[in-house]
Design an enzyme around this catalytic site. Sequence first.
Site, mmCIF file in Angstrom:
data_model
loop_
_atom_site.group_PDB
_atom_site.id
_atom_site.type_symbol
_atom_site.label_atom_id
_atom_site.label_comp_id
_atom_site.label_asym_id
_atom_site.label_seq_id
_atom_site.Cartn_x
_atom_site.Cartn_y
_atom_site.Cartn_z
ATOM 1 N N TYR A 1 9.540 50.869 -7.120
ATOM 2 C CA TYR A 1 8.215 50.950 -7.203
ATOM 3 C C TYR A 1 7.365 49.624 -6.950
ATOM 4 C CZ TYR A 1 4.040 52.451 -9.866
ATOM 5 O OH TYR A 1 2.679 52.715 -10.178
ATOM 6 N N GLY B 1 -3.754 62.802 -3.164
ATOM 7 C CA GLY B 1 -2.978 62.646 -4.671
ATOM 8 C C GLY B 1 -4.168 63.252 -5.805
ATOM 9 N N ALA B 2 -5.018 64.236 -5.295
ATOM 10 C CA ALA B 2 -6.232 64.489 -6.186
ATOM 11 C C ALA B 2 -6.157 65.829 -6.874
ATOM 12 C CB ALA B 2 -7.516 64.534 -5.160
#
Length: 412
Positions: free
Chosen positions: A287, A127-128
């Site tokens: 979440y 997720g960069a």
Amino acid sequence: MASQMFDSDSEDELPPGWEERVTTDGKVYYANHETRNTQWKHPVTGKKKVVKGELPYGWERNVMEDGTVYFVDHVNQKTTYTDPRLAFAEEVKDTPLDFRQKFDGSSTALQVLQGRDLTGKFALITGASCGIGLETARSLAIHGATVVMACRNMEAAHAGRALILAEQPKAQVEVLHVDFCCLRSVKDMAEQYQQKGWPLHLLILNAGVFGLPHSTTEDGLETTFQVNHLAQFYLTKLLINTLMRSAPARVIVVASESHRFSDLKESNISLDKLSPKSGQYWHMSAYNNSKLCNILFSNELNSRLSPHGITANALHPGNMMSSQLSRYSWFYQIIFTLVRPFTKSMQQGAATTVYCSIADELTNVGGLYFNNCCRCLPTKSAENKALAVTLWSISEHFLNKKTQHQQQSGDS
């Protein structure tokens, strides 16, 4: 571009006539020019200090013909006789768990990295392509690490890579595609990484989703659970041999304070609970549960791999930062925008991730949870060994079942 030095009001300023020096093996000592004596303890505080690691990024140590040692800062084109590591000397600790907080919620990733040269280190960051992940990648790359950005959105990933290279043309940044909604994609990316023969010193599990309406992945699982936990659990398992060959290595799991609101416990944890059907689904509960899974996974991973030189720690980056985490919900986009002036910047959000990645005091130390660059206690559920083992077993069982099904169908 060199990171900016921040001020310090250190309590251990030397008296007039004293000088701080360092031996070749990193021990700090103090010279009194009036008496011409030296000593190991600070003349005021009585504390001992050491410097660790290599010279900061861009520095070189040279020796003249007469034996005089001097240091060259190639970034700023300066020369000095003072070892630059002295600026980052640390007090000698009594125990490995004797943490002295050096940074806080206002610290940035680049401040945490001051004085560090990460040349030769390989970091894989999920997720960069944006937000905290991109700032983590940028900060590590500026300080010499080879950074591999594992991203779903390749256009955004390459744009992020271009920004890093524009700032630091010599940075080593690679991009690999992975979609955590597809376990086959995770396997493909892990195989690509291994085929390149790269070592892996830092595995930073940063990817995550938030605020999704109920949906299922092509693997049949609820999306939040798969993206935030199972796919990254799978990626880690696929790369364990690479981590072992690169040891010492660290796994850093980006969790959240939201884990405190999870209702997972030994009596109700199951795949149906972790990956609920539409009628039992609430995005906040999904979440919160996934973030508790992050810490449980980190703790159990550390328990299993620390004997092999691999440690794992989990962290909370910050509250409601203006990253793209809220991009799936217009409601949360409004809320996150409204609170933006009161939350951390992306550089501050990346600080705790970077701290867990490079802090010398965390060498061989794992199974902990951090917030604002400081160890803090998670919930009792997060430290529940039985709950962590059960989560591991559920995760492995699904992955094994999935693999068997693929093999039977000839689709492996």
